[in-house]
Design a protein around this motif. Sequence first.
Motif, short mmCIF file in Angstrom:
data_model
loop_
_atom_site.label_atom_id
_atom_site.label_comp_id
_atom_site.label_asym_id
_atom_site.label_seq_id
_atom_site.Cartn_x
_atom_site.Cartn_y
_atom_site.Cartn_z
N ILE A 133 0.83 -1.21 0.00
CA ILE A 133 0.00 0.00 0.00
C ILE A 133 0.86 1.26 0.00
CG2 ILE A 133 -1.85 1.25 1.19
CD1 ILE A 133 -2.65 -1.51 0.08
N LEU A 134 1.79 1.38 0.94
CA LEU A 134 2.55 2.62 1.12
C LEU A 134 4.04 2.32 1.26
CD1 LEU A 134 0.33 4.51 3.72
CD2 LEU A 134 1.05 5.44 1.51
N ARG A 135 4.85 3.22 0.67
CA ARG A 135 6.30 3.16 0.89
C ARG A 135 6.80 4.56 1.24
NH1 ARG A 135 11.26 3.05 -2.55
NH2 ARG A 135 10.04 2.82 -4.48
N VAL A 136 7.64 4.62 2.27
CA VAL A 136 8.30 5.87 2.68
C VAL A 136 9.74 5.81 2.20
CG1 VAL A 136 8.88 7.39 4.59
CG2 VAL A 136 6.81 5.97 4.71
N GLY A 137 10.12 6.76 1.36
CA GLY A 137 11.46 6.77 0.79
C GLY A 137 12.53 7.17 1.79
N TYR A 172 6.19 -0.14 3.92
CA TYR A 172 7.64 -0.32 3.95
C TYR A 172 8.27 1.06 4.07
CZ TYR A 172 12.41 -1.28 2.49
OH TYR A 172 13.78 -1.35 2.44
N SER A 173 9.17 1.22 5.04
CA SER A 173 9.75 2.55 5.27
C SER A 173 11.26 2.49 5.36
CB SER A 173 9.19 3.15 6.57
OG SER A 173 9.80 4.40 6.83
N GLN A 174 11.89 3.36 4.56
CA GLN A 174 13.33 3.60 4.68
C GLN A 174 13.61 4.94 5.34
OE1 GLN A 174 13.69 2.64 0.28
NE2 GLN A 174 15.73 2.05 0.98
N GLY A 175 12.56 5.69 5.63
CA GLY A 175 12.71 7.01 6.22
C GLY A 175 12.19 7.06 7.63
N SER A 176 11.30 8.02 7.91
CA SER A 176 10.70 8.19 9.23
C SER A 176 9.22 7.83 9.15
CB SER A 176 10.88 9.63 9.71
OG SER A 176 10.17 9.85 10.92
N LEU A 177 8.77 6.98 10.07
CA LEU A 177 7.39 6.52 10.06
C LEU A 177 6.80 6.64 11.46
CD1 LEU A 177 4.96 5.03 8.69
CD2 LEU A 177 6.06 2.89 9.41
N THR A 178 5.63 7.27 11.56
CA THR A 178 4.87 7.33 12.81
C THR A 178 3.44 6.89 12.52
OG1 THR A 178 6.21 9.16 13.64
CG2 THR A 178 4.11 8.75 14.74
N VAL A 179 2.96 5.91 13.27
CA VAL A 179 1.62 5.37 13.09
C VAL A 179 0.85 5.60 14.39
CG1 VAL A 179 0.25 3.31 12.59
CG2 VAL A 179 2.46 3.64 11.46
N GLY A 207 14.15 2.39 8.60
CA GLY A 207 14.50 3.71 9.10
C GLY A 207 14.18 3.82 10.58
N THR A 208 13.49 4.88 10.95
CA THR A 208 13.06 5.10 12.33
C THR A 208 11.54 5.05 12.37
OG1 THR A 208 14.97 6.51 12.79
CG2 THR A 208 13.08 6.71 14.27
N ALA A 209 10.99 4.28 13.31
CA ALA A 209 9.54 4.11 13.34
C ALA A 209 9.02 4.16 14.77
CB ALA A 209 9.14 2.80 12.69
N THR A 210 7.81 4.72 14.91
CA THR A 210 7.09 4.74 16.18
C THR A 210 5.65 4.35 15.90
OG1 THR A 210 8.50 6.49 17.09
CG2 THR A 210 6.38 6.11 18.17
N VAL A 211 5.13 3.41 16.66
CA VAL A 211 3.74 2.96 16.50
C VAL A 211 3.04 3.17 17.83
CG1 VAL A 211 2.22 1.05 15.88
CG2 VAL A 211 4.47 1.26 14.78
N ASN A 212 1.98 3.98 17.83
CA ASN A 212 1.26 4.32 19.06
C ASN A 212 -0.21 3.91 18.96
OD1 ASN A 212 3.53 5.82 20.19
ND2 ASN A 212 3.02 7.46 18.75
N ASP A 213 -0.72 3.27 20.01
CA ASP A 213 -2.16 3.04 20.13
C ASP A 213 -2.76 2.42 18.87
OD1 ASP A 213 -2.76 4.47 22.83
OD2 ASP A 213 -1.63 5.95 21.67
N SER A 214 -2.10 1.42 18.35
CA SER A 214 -2.51 0.86 17.06
C SER A 214 -2.66 -0.66 17.13
CB SER A 214 -1.50 1.25 15.98
OG SER A 214 -1.52 2.65 15.75
N GLU A 215 -3.17 -1.23 16.05
CA GLU A 215 -3.36 -2.67 15.92
C GLU A 215 -2.64 -3.18 14.69
OE1 GLU A 215 -6.88 -5.83 14.65
OE2 GLU A 215 -7.45 -3.86 15.44
N ILE A 216 -1.78 -4.19 14.90
CA ILE A 216 -1.08 -4.84 13.80
C ILE A 216 -1.52 -6.30 13.85
CG2 ILE A 216 1.15 -5.21 12.70
CD1 ILE A 216 0.60 -2.27 13.38
N SER A 217 -2.45 -6.69 12.97
CA SER A 217 -3.02 -8.03 13.11
C SER A 217 -3.35 -8.68 11.77
CB SER A 217 -4.29 -7.96 13.97
OG SER A 217 -5.33 -7.29 13.29
N HIS A 218 -3.36 -10.04 11.81
CA HIS A 218 -3.74 -10.86 10.66
C HIS A 218 -2.88 -10.57 9.43
CE1 HIS A 218 -7.35 -10.95 13.27
NE2 HIS A 218 -7.39 -12.22 12.89
N ASN A 219 -1.63 -10.26 9.66
CA ASN A 219 -0.66 -10.12 8.57
C ASN A 219 0.19 -11.40 8.51
OD1 ASN A 219 -1.11 -7.10 8.05
ND2 ASN A 219 -0.65 -7.14 10.23
#
Length: 488
Positions: A133-137, A172-179, A207-219
């Motif tokens: 779906i999404l890629r961060v350069g 997929y992220s090679q940069g900065s990702l916040t979810v 890269g650098t990633a932060t995931v807050n208050d989220s759901e990662i499921s059924h992948n």
Amino acid sequence: MYQQQNLRATPSPRGVRRPSRPGRLLSAAGLAVAAGLALPGPAAQAAATPSPTPTPVTSTVRCSVPDLVRAIQRANRTPGADTIRLARTCTYELVTADPDSPADGLPVITSEITIDGDGATIKRAASAPDFRILRVGPDTGALTLNRTTISGGRATDCPQFPGQGVCGGGIYSQGSLTVNHSRVVHNAAHTASADVFAEGGGIDSDGTATVNDSEISHNSATYSGPTPSSAEGGGIANDGTLTLNRTRVTDNSIAVTDGNDSFAFGSGHAAFGLTKIDHSTISGNRARAVGGTALGALATGDPLPGQETTLAVTDSTISGNTTSAPKGTALGGGLGTNFPVKLVRTRVVDNTATAPGGTARGGGIHIGRTGEVTLRESTVRGNTAHAPGGTARGGGMSNATGGTARTYRSHITQNTAEAPDGGTSQGGGVFSAVGSTTLAKGSVTGNRAADGGGIFEASGTVTLNGTPVRDNHPDNCAPAGSVPGCTG
């Protein structure tokens, strides 16, 4: 042998990873400074007028995929930060890939962009060709994703390691990702190509990633190729720094080709870089490697050159995960590591490592040859190492090949090592060999195995500091006299 679980020490493609950014410019600058020289530059402009700060741009996107594509393209061209507001609860269904980047559904994020979903979903249509779906350069790419669902992505490449892997089914992220307050669900990284790894079914971050208050499921991440390789990180994989806050990593899966010595690694989360997990849950994840090696719902692996892997888990739960390797080796139903891990006020409960006709070690936690695990005020309870007709060791925790385990005010209770149908089971609570295990001011109680219901010390040292070992079945420690201070 646990040396085999250091994936990048095996012949797998991950063993040949290289940093992607050359340091030639930095080296030249350092040499110039050291020599007292100045690099060429423009003439002095002491009175130059400072450039104006770019004005942030906010755009509202109708419930239309073409409008969303145009909004991202416009934001990439605009200096400074941009915010894209999606139509509330809209489903943006992608039916074709981005023409400039066919492995991705939307244009690659190359600037600082915030997507405010307000409950919207971005998904790949079931009839569409495979793409994420999404890629961060790299470098300038920075994405903040708020209140958005990412679904149905299927990765076909791994840009940082071309030809070596398939990475990041959803993002997929090679940069900065916040979810933030988002869902990454029903995405996949799959490959059937020989010697190619599959990684990060939901999210893969280099890269650098932060995931807050989220759901990662059924992948899922799966490898079905003909030669030995690996599937890693059914929910999340990170080679860069990652922080997980108040997030659920649940019901993800990994699997590899039957019978060719492949690795299924980190069904929920595979950490290859600095990782911090707070107030989160890793549960119901599944790994399967028939005749191969399956390791941990939460697992750590070999970092990129010049980086390090450490994992800190605080106020979290690792529960109900299954690591399965029939006729192979199952290691760590909940956690498997060959690197430093610290668990604080964390529950490792009701996980299973199962290997019918093979070897199961560490129903809750498996510590490898160079692993270091510290538990503080934590609980290891109700985990099972299960190996019918094989060998089961360490229902709660296995420190079997030379690692280091330290616990403080932690409790190892009601775990089981079992090997029916003529197998061998040792260490219902703890199995220790070669390495060092120190248990301080906690307890080892109510565990079960055929031998060493509480603790089985095959070799190495087990030290009890104010830690009672009692009410285990059929005995507390074995062989008799192997653990000083343990009786019965």
